[in-house]
Design a protein around this motif. Structure first.
Motif, short mmCIF file in Angstrom:
data_model
loop_
_atom_site.label_atom_id
_atom_site.label_comp_id
_atom_site.label_asym_id
_atom_site.label_seq_id
_atom_site.Cartn_x
_atom_site.Cartn_y
_atom_site.Cartn_z
N VAL A 250 0.85 -1.20 0.00
CA VAL A 250 0.00 0.00 0.00
C VAL A 250 0.88 1.25 0.00
N MET A 251 1.93 1.18 0.80
CA MET A 251 2.86 2.30 0.90
C MET A 251 3.44 2.62 -0.49
N SER A 254 0.79 4.09 -2.79
CA SER A 254 0.41 5.43 -2.37
C SER A 254 1.49 6.45 -2.76
N VAL A 255 2.75 6.10 -2.56
CA VAL A 255 3.82 7.05 -2.86
C VAL A 255 4.11 7.11 -4.35
N ASP A 256 4.25 5.93 -4.97
CA ASP A 256 4.74 5.91 -6.34
C ASP A 256 3.67 6.02 -7.40
N HIS A 259 1.08 9.22 -5.73
CA HIS A 259 1.91 10.40 -5.41
C HIS A 259 1.46 11.17 -4.18
N LEU A 260 1.09 10.47 -3.15
CA LEU A 260 0.77 11.13 -1.88
C LEU A 260 2.07 11.31 -1.10
N VAL A 262 4.94 11.01 1.74
CA VAL A 262 5.42 9.78 2.38
C VAL A 262 4.77 9.53 3.73
N SER A 265 1.19 8.58 3.37
CA SER A 265 1.15 7.24 2.81
C SER A 265 1.39 6.19 3.89
N SER A 266 2.37 6.49 4.74
CA SER A 266 2.70 5.54 5.81
C SER A 266 1.50 5.33 6.72
N ILE A 268 -1.66 5.75 6.02
CA ILE A 268 -2.68 4.98 5.29
C ILE A 268 -2.30 3.49 5.27
N ALA A 269 -1.01 3.24 4.97
CA ALA A 269 -0.55 1.85 4.90
C ALA A 269 -0.76 1.14 6.23
#
Ligand code: GDD
Ligand code: MN
Length: 355
Positions: A250-251, A254-256, A259-260, A262, A265-266, A268-269
């Motif tokens: 998920v991380m 979300s990041v790649d 594009h949220l 970091v 994203s963490s 959320i993950a």
């Protein structure tokens, strides 16, 4: 009546002497008994020898087993065909000293199980080599953690007695040598066990069948028991492991891909993996439990405990890296382990508490 089971495989050189000695001891003690030889169709025709030699003795019989070969299976078959209320097992090769059977019988009347023991005062292993003593001791120590309240000094003993009523309650399915240990592990309640000392005798003929296969089967048996008695814990660990993969995945997405940032994203993950873990634990790990609390309350508490165990991990890492010179990765591993244990304990006793 006593039923004496003698498992045998290629013992024609020594079995008759063993049987005669048992008959002598039990007649002298005026005990009524039957002797059942459970022979795995020995190539040396031990079964035939017994049939011929004791054809006139009503209380000696032989079961010639044509099915799966194995010491424990042979003993179990003997137990289930026995007519006596008190069941005993002795090796057919004469290494177990029959002279203590009357004493064992007296003890068995007052207990559930009586064991001919080499490791209590007065007992001994006779002329065993250092290696054999070492293997036997290691095997015993491996067994201790599993035996709970039913610890005994000689769990590897092949010389023991139990009441038929106890045997009838157990559902034994064992391979290998360790039938006594299997009986102890299969009994959920605390047993009354008495150990009676004797000195293991030297084999006078034939040879021992204990080899690597026996040792391997033994370790397999302990592993099976560990898995079956820790199913929830192991499943919980698997869920945690899967959760970590979900977290990383998920991380990454979300990041790649999305594009949220970091940190967001963490977060959320973490929450997605918590939801994932909760669902799996609810519908898999603890599914056999009957739980009265609502799904939502369980979910809230699960979140709470997840955060607490995360905090514990952080605190452990902080303590170890600040106050000791521990390498940070080791500190992290210790923290994760402690967090995991606490996480499991609270989930099993609080979040998913059964009624
Ligand atoms: N029916 C049957 N089938 N009997 C068997 C089998 C089998 O596959 N394998 C061995 N036996 C019989 C032997 O004929 C003997 O009467 C008895 O089981 C014990 O076998 P041994 O090969 O003599 O074992 P040991 O003397 O090396 O081992 C002793 O110590 C162990 C603990 O250290 C025995 O007392 C074991 O029972 C004990 O666990
Ligand atoms: Mn033996």
């Amino acid at each position: 009546m006593l039923s004496i089971i003698l498992p045998s495989y290629n013992e024609r050189e020594s079995i008759c002497r063993t049987i005669d000695e048992i008959i002598f001891v039990l007649n002298k003690a005026k005990l009524s008994f039957e002797i059942i030889v459970c022979d795995d169709n020995s190539p040396d025709e031990t079964w035939k020898l017994i049939k011929d030699t004791y054809s006139s003795e009503k209380n000696v019989r032989v079961i010639r087993r044509m099915s799966e070969k194995g010491l424990s299976q042979a003993v179990i078959e003997g137990f289930s065909k026995a007519k006596g209320d008190y069941l005993f097992v002795l090796d057919a090769d004469g290494q177990h000293d029959p002279s203590i059977i009357p004493k064992m019988f007296l003890e068995l009347k007052k207990n559930d199980l009586v064991v001919g023991s080499r490791y209590v005062s007065g007992g001994g292993v006779g002329s065993w080599s250092k290696t054999r003593i070492f293997v036997s001791r290691c095997a015993s120590y491996l067994a201790y953690p599993f035996m709970g309240k039913n610890k005994i000094n000689d769990p590897m003993a092949g010389f023991f007695g139990l009441k038929k009523s106890l045997f009838n309650k157990l559902n034994l399915d064992v391979k290998g040598y360790k039938i006594l240990l299997a009986i102890i592990l299969a009994s959920k309640r605390k047993l009354k066990i008495k150990e009676v000392p004797y000195v293991f005798r030297t084999r006078t003929a034939g040879e021992s069948k204990l080899g690597f296969k026996v040792i391997f089967e033994y370790i397999l048996m302990l592993m099976k028991f560990f898995i079956s008695s820790n199913k929830e814990l192991l499943t919980f660990a698997i869920v945690g492991f899967l959760g970590t993969i979900v977290n990383l995945l998920v991380m990454f997405l979300s990041v790649d891909i999305v594009h949220l940032p970091v940190l967001l994203s963490s977060a959320i993950a973490v929450e997605v993996s918590i939801i994932h873990n909760f669902l799996l634990n609810n519908f898999w790990t603890f599914t056999k439990r009957s739980i009265s609390s609502s799904l939502f309350s369980r979910f809230l508490r699960f979140n709470f405990i997840s955060l607490i165990s995360l905090l514990i991990t952080l605190v452990v890492v902080w303590l170890f890296t600040t106050y000791t010179s521990m390498w940070y990765l080791i500190a992290q591993a210790v923290g994760i382990l402690l967090g995991f244990v606490i996480n499991f304990l609270f989930n099993s006793r609080w979040v998913f508490k059964s009624e």
